[in-house]
Design a protein around this motif. Structure first.
Motif, short mmCIF file in Angstrom:
data_model
loop_
_atom_site.label_atom_id
_atom_site.label_comp_id
_atom_site.label_asym_id
_atom_site.label_seq_id
_atom_site.Cartn_x
_atom_site.Cartn_y
_atom_site.Cartn_z
N PHE A 155 14.82 -61.74 36.46
CA PHE A 155 14.07 -60.86 35.56
C PHE A 155 15.05 -60.05 34.71
O PHE A 155 16.20 -59.82 35.11
CB PHE A 155 13.19 -59.90 36.36
N TYR A 173 16.54 -56.76 33.74
CA TYR A 173 16.69 -55.60 34.62
C TYR A 173 17.79 -54.69 34.08
O TYR A 173 18.79 -55.16 33.53
CB TYR A 173 17.05 -56.07 36.03
N GLN A 215 15.49 -47.20 37.53
CA GLN A 215 15.61 -48.64 37.38
C GLN A 215 14.49 -49.11 36.47
O GLN A 215 13.37 -48.59 36.53
CB GLN A 215 15.48 -49.34 38.73
N LEU A 235 12.52 -52.69 35.07
CA LEU A 235 12.33 -54.11 35.33
C LEU A 235 11.22 -54.65 34.43
O LEU A 235 10.19 -53.99 34.25
CB LEU A 235 11.94 -54.32 36.80
N LEU A 291 17.07 -53.85 28.30
CA LEU A 291 16.71 -55.03 29.09
C LEU A 291 17.26 -56.29 28.43
O LEU A 291 16.52 -57.09 27.85
CB LEU A 291 15.18 -55.12 29.24
N ARG A 336 19.55 -60.70 32.37
CA ARG A 336 18.66 -61.29 33.36
C ARG A 336 19.40 -61.38 34.70
O ARG A 336 20.48 -61.99 34.78
CB ARG A 336 18.19 -62.67 32.91
N VAL A 386 16.61 -60.51 41.13
CA VAL A 386 16.16 -59.23 41.67
C VAL A 386 15.16 -59.47 42.80
O VAL A 386 14.26 -60.31 42.67
CB VAL A 386 15.47 -58.37 40.58
N VAL A 399 12.12 -58.00 44.27
CA VAL A 399 11.10 -57.07 43.80
C VAL A 399 10.11 -56.80 44.92
O VAL A 399 9.54 -57.74 45.50
CB VAL A 399 10.34 -57.63 42.58
N PHE A 405 14.72 -53.91 43.76
CA PHE A 405 13.77 -53.02 43.09
C PHE A 405 12.62 -52.79 44.06
O PHE A 405 11.71 -53.61 44.17
CB PHE A 405 13.29 -53.67 41.79
#
Length: 375
Positions: free
Chosen positions: A211, A213, A222, A224, A264, A267, A270, A272, A342
């Motif tokens: 993603f 991030y 943070q 996302l 952003l 990539r 992450v 999540v 995250f």
């Protein structure tokens, strides 16, 4: 001819992008005051509220028009307002967004035929009801909303029609599916820490994927981005541990949404963790809009000579239904190692953004597990 049409489309697109900044600023400010008003899970549609109030501004005069122009960041010229509205609406709307707007007004109010046509043309349907019969008025109003296609219940209640003459309603239901879906196999009960240091149980979804991030020190959060299957994305802003939502709001004064979105660019893989939730807020926006300098809810301050003598809005009722949940039973994880984690186990801000114009369609605050307001 094709070249000319392409140029017109490009100009309209650029204007829509310019206007989206104004809608976004309006939306972030409105979310702040709406959340301060509810102190609960909150979701609003900046685009929905903005577009409903643009139609209202076309009937406003004197100080009411000045206030609406300022709050909505509108040009003074009505032709420019109309063009801006259509350019942005064309760019933002998509079948997965169910949006309906009505202006319900009492039998004692006679709005001008010209404004009635304007309101209907812009999709804010003017409907006259007998407010003295509050039960039947609420029944008819809710039936009209359901029949219009939004399929929501209890937007208006009988007491909404007591001692009122005009009710604006804007209802939004978003039905997007995340491109990288969460699997129900990975959902587990976990702790969620609210802003009062309370601990609550929440169904926490989990996945690992690539993603966009960033870890932004400028807002101590943070960030996302998770794309939907259409032209929208879910952007999550999670304050660092020890940073409150109010801290983040104040930092929004120092950094623009464009700055946040422009961060952003990388990539990453992450992990999540995100609560499964459905939020249905049914808000009265009078107080938040008042705090934004829009004083149109009392006759002595309202000026809408282009609509009707002594016209004022009694209530602005705004309902939004938004849900994030699993849409797969399969395990969608593609990696076991990750670059960043995250974990949304504390209050966070979320935005649904239309990508071509970067317009906020929905934004909200998730502050605790639960929260259906006035339903």
């Amino acid at each position: 001819m094709k070249t000319g049409a392409a140029v017109v489309c490009l100009i309209a697109f650029v204007h829509a992008q310019d206007l989206s900044v104004k809608v976004n600023n309006f939306g972030l400010e409105l979310l702040y005051f709406a959340h301060q008003d509810t102190r609960d899970n909150t979701v609003i549609s900046p685009f929905g509220v903005w577009s409903q109030m643009v139609v209202l501004a076309l009937g406003a005069t004197k100080e009411s028009r000045n206030q609406l122009d300022h709050a909505l960041r509108l040009p003074k010229n009505n032709t420019k307002v109309v063009n801006a509205y259509h350019n942005l609406t064309t760019a933002v709307l998509h079948p997965i967004i169910h949006k309906r707007s009505f202006m319900f007004y009492d039998m004692r109010v006679n709005i001008s035929k010209k404004y009635e046509m304007i309101s209907e043309y812009f999709g804010s349907m003017p409907i006259q009801l007998d407010f003295k019969q509050s039960n039947s008025a609420a029944l008819v109003a809710n039936r009209l909303l359901i029949d219009s296609g939004v399929k929501v219940s209890n937007v208006l209640i009988p007491s909404d029609f007591d001692n009122t003459t005009v009710i604006l309603t804007c209802v939004i239901k978003f039905r997007g599916s995340l491109r990288a879906s969460f699997s129900s196999k990975n959902t587990k009960l976990a702790a969620f820490y609210d802003d009062k240091n309370g601990v609550n149980a929440v169904f926490m979804m989990r996945q690992i994927g690539k993603f966009l991030y960033s870890n932004l020190e400028s807002i101590r959060s943070q960030v996302l981005e998770m794309p939907y299957n259409a032209k929208y994305s879910l952007v999550l802003i999670l304050p660092h541990i020890g940073t409150t939502l109010n801290d983040v709001y104040h930092r929004f004064e120092l950094i623009s949404l464009d700055d946040i979105l422009n961060s952003l660019v990388e990539r990453k893989v992450v992990e999540v963790e995100l609560p499964r939730f459905k939020i249905s807020t049914n808000l009265i926006l009078n107080e938040p809009l008042n705090l934004m300098g829009v004083d149109i809810f009392e006759k002595e301050y309202a000026s809408f000579d282009n609509i009707a003598p002594e016209f004022c809005i009694s209530k602005f009722v705004h309902k939004v239904v938004f849900e994030i949940s699993e849409s797969s039973e399969d395990d969608t994880r593609t990696a076991t190692d990750y670059d960043a984690k995250f974990t949304a186990n504390r209050p966070f801000v979320y935005l649904v953004i239309e990508k071509t114009t970067q317009t906020i369609v929905l934004n909200g605050v998730y502050s605790r597990p639960s929260g259906v307001l006035r339903e």
